[in-house]
Design an enzyme around this catalytic site. Structure first.
Site, short mmCIF file in Angstrom:
data_model
loop_
_atom_site.label_atom_id
_atom_site.label_comp_id
_atom_site.label_asym_id
_atom_site.label_seq_id
_atom_site.Cartn_x
_atom_site.Cartn_y
_atom_site.Cartn_z
N GLY A 31 3.89 8.04 -11.85
CA GLY A 31 2.94 7.32 -11.00
C GLY A 31 2.76 7.98 -9.65
O GLY A 31 3.10 9.15 -9.46
N ASN A 32 2.18 7.21 -8.71
CA ASN A 32 1.79 7.74 -7.40
C ASN A 32 0.94 9.01 -7.62
O ASN A 32 1.24 10.09 -7.11
CB ASN A 32 3.01 8.03 -6.52
CG ASN A 32 2.61 8.23 -5.07
OD1 ASN A 32 2.89 9.24 -4.45
ND2 ASN A 32 1.91 7.27 -4.51
N GLY A 36 -3.27 16.58 -9.17
CA GLY A 36 -2.51 17.35 -10.16
C GLY A 36 -2.37 16.55 -11.45
O GLY A 36 -2.64 17.05 -12.55
N HIS A 37 -1.97 15.28 -11.31
CA HIS A 37 -1.86 14.41 -12.49
C HIS A 37 -3.23 14.22 -13.14
O HIS A 37 -3.36 14.25 -14.36
CB HIS A 37 -1.35 13.01 -12.10
CG HIS A 37 0.03 12.99 -11.52
ND1 HIS A 37 0.28 12.67 -10.20
CD2 HIS A 37 1.23 13.21 -12.09
CE1 HIS A 37 1.58 12.70 -9.98
NE2 HIS A 37 2.18 13.03 -11.10
N LEU A 185 0.45 20.33 -5.13
CA LEU A 185 0.40 18.87 -5.03
C LEU A 185 1.65 18.27 -5.66
O LEU A 185 2.11 18.71 -6.71
CB LEU A 185 -0.86 18.32 -5.70
CG LEU A 185 -2.19 18.71 -5.07
CD1 LEU A 185 -3.32 17.85 -5.65
CD2 LEU A 185 -2.17 18.61 -3.55
N SER A 187 3.91 14.21 -5.56
CA SER A 187 4.02 12.87 -4.97
C SER A 187 4.93 12.90 -3.75
O SER A 187 4.75 12.13 -2.81
CB SER A 187 4.57 11.88 -6.00
OG SER A 187 3.69 11.82 -7.10
#
Ligand code: PAF
Length: 281
Positions: A31-32, A36-37, A185, A187
């Site tokens: 998460g967060n 990138g994700h 990137l 988190s």
């Protein structure tokens, strides 16, 4: 887009996709989410009919004194971002749902390639990753799974146990997404103060500088030392600066393709990055 929080619910949601032989793409995350994700999800969309993204801050991959408690949990914001890139199902289980109440007696240790780099400063980390990713693979049963190359060693570990254990999934590595100033990137970039954020791109700059020096014929030991000096001068506490073959084995021959790895702390924030340096034959 659906959000499922239980294994049962996710299985039910994927039932139609499975019976109609749709390809399932899977992006495991904590998460967060950042670009990138989202790029992993975009890649998954290109290749698969149905895309599942898991959001689970996995307690067993964090060591003592690491940031498990403070790791940002931003499900609502993540859901909006995922809806925008066409994610079909979010799987956001609780710790209880993933690990239950009984003690877990099974572990997964990938030998060799976990002994150094991040494995040295984060003992048990890759076992925790291997266990959770295996559980998630068994729950989601994807055809393809997508991981970022920023966590290069993690990707190698996952590829290894998938091969060793004959897990029927194709693992796809996706290139690092960088900010305009070159910072990979992550988190954890969100932990940086404004001043630290300005210093952080030194990591990528030092990698690019090293690439230039290597192409100009400089000795690897000297180049690695230059990176360390550059980072220390900028205010980092260096964990490691290393070079390996792309398969993470030690470098044996001069002028073969290599990967440079950095882990360094700015204040209490640990950042990692890597760069593949190619030598044309
Ligand atoms: O890279 C991550 O975010 C995590 O290590 C992963 C692969 C989701 C396992 O918890």
């Amino acid at each position: 887009m659906k959000t499922e929080t239980t294994i049962h619910g996710l299985t039910a949601s994927l039932q139609t996709a499975r019976t109609s032989r749709k390809t399932i793409g899977f992006v495991p995350t904590m998460g967060n989410l950042h670009q990138g994700h989202l790029n992993l999800v975009r890649e998954a969309k290109k290749l698969c009919d149905v895309v599942v993204v898991s959001i689970f801050v996995n307690p067993i991959q964090f060591g003592e004194g690491e940031d498990f408690e403070s790791y940002p949990r931003t499900l609502e914001q993540d859901s909006h971002l995922l809806a925008d890139v066409g994610c079909d199902i979010i799987f956001a289980p609780t710790v209880d749902q993933m690990y239950g109440k009984q003690p877990r007696l099974t572990n997964i240790t990938v030998g060799g390639i976990t002994n150094d780099l991040c494995g040295q400063s984060r003992p048990g980390h890759f076992d925790g990753v291997a266990v959770v990713v295996t559980k998630l693979f068994n729950i989601v049963q994807p055809n393809f799974a997508f991981f970022g190359q920023k966590d290069y060693q993690q990707l190698a570990v996952i590829r290894q146990f998938v091969k060793d254990l004959n897990i029927p999934v194709e693992v796809i590595g996706v290139p690092i997404t960088r900010a305009e100033d070159g910072l990979a990137l992550s988190s954890r970039n969100g932990y940086l103060t404004e001043d630290q954020r300005k210093i952080a791109p030194t990591i990528y700059q030092s990698l690019k500088q090293a690439e230039k020096e290597l192409h100009a014929g400089a000795a690897l030991s000297e180049v690695l030392l230059n990176i360390k000096t550059q980072l220390t001068d900028a205010g980092f506490v260096v964990d490691y600066v290393e070079a390996r073959q792309p398969n993470l084995q030690p470098i044996e021959i001069f002028n073969q393709d290599i990967v440079l790895f950095i882990a360094a702390k700015l204040g209490s924030t640990r950042l990692i990055d890597n760069l593949q340096v190619q030598f044309k034959a």
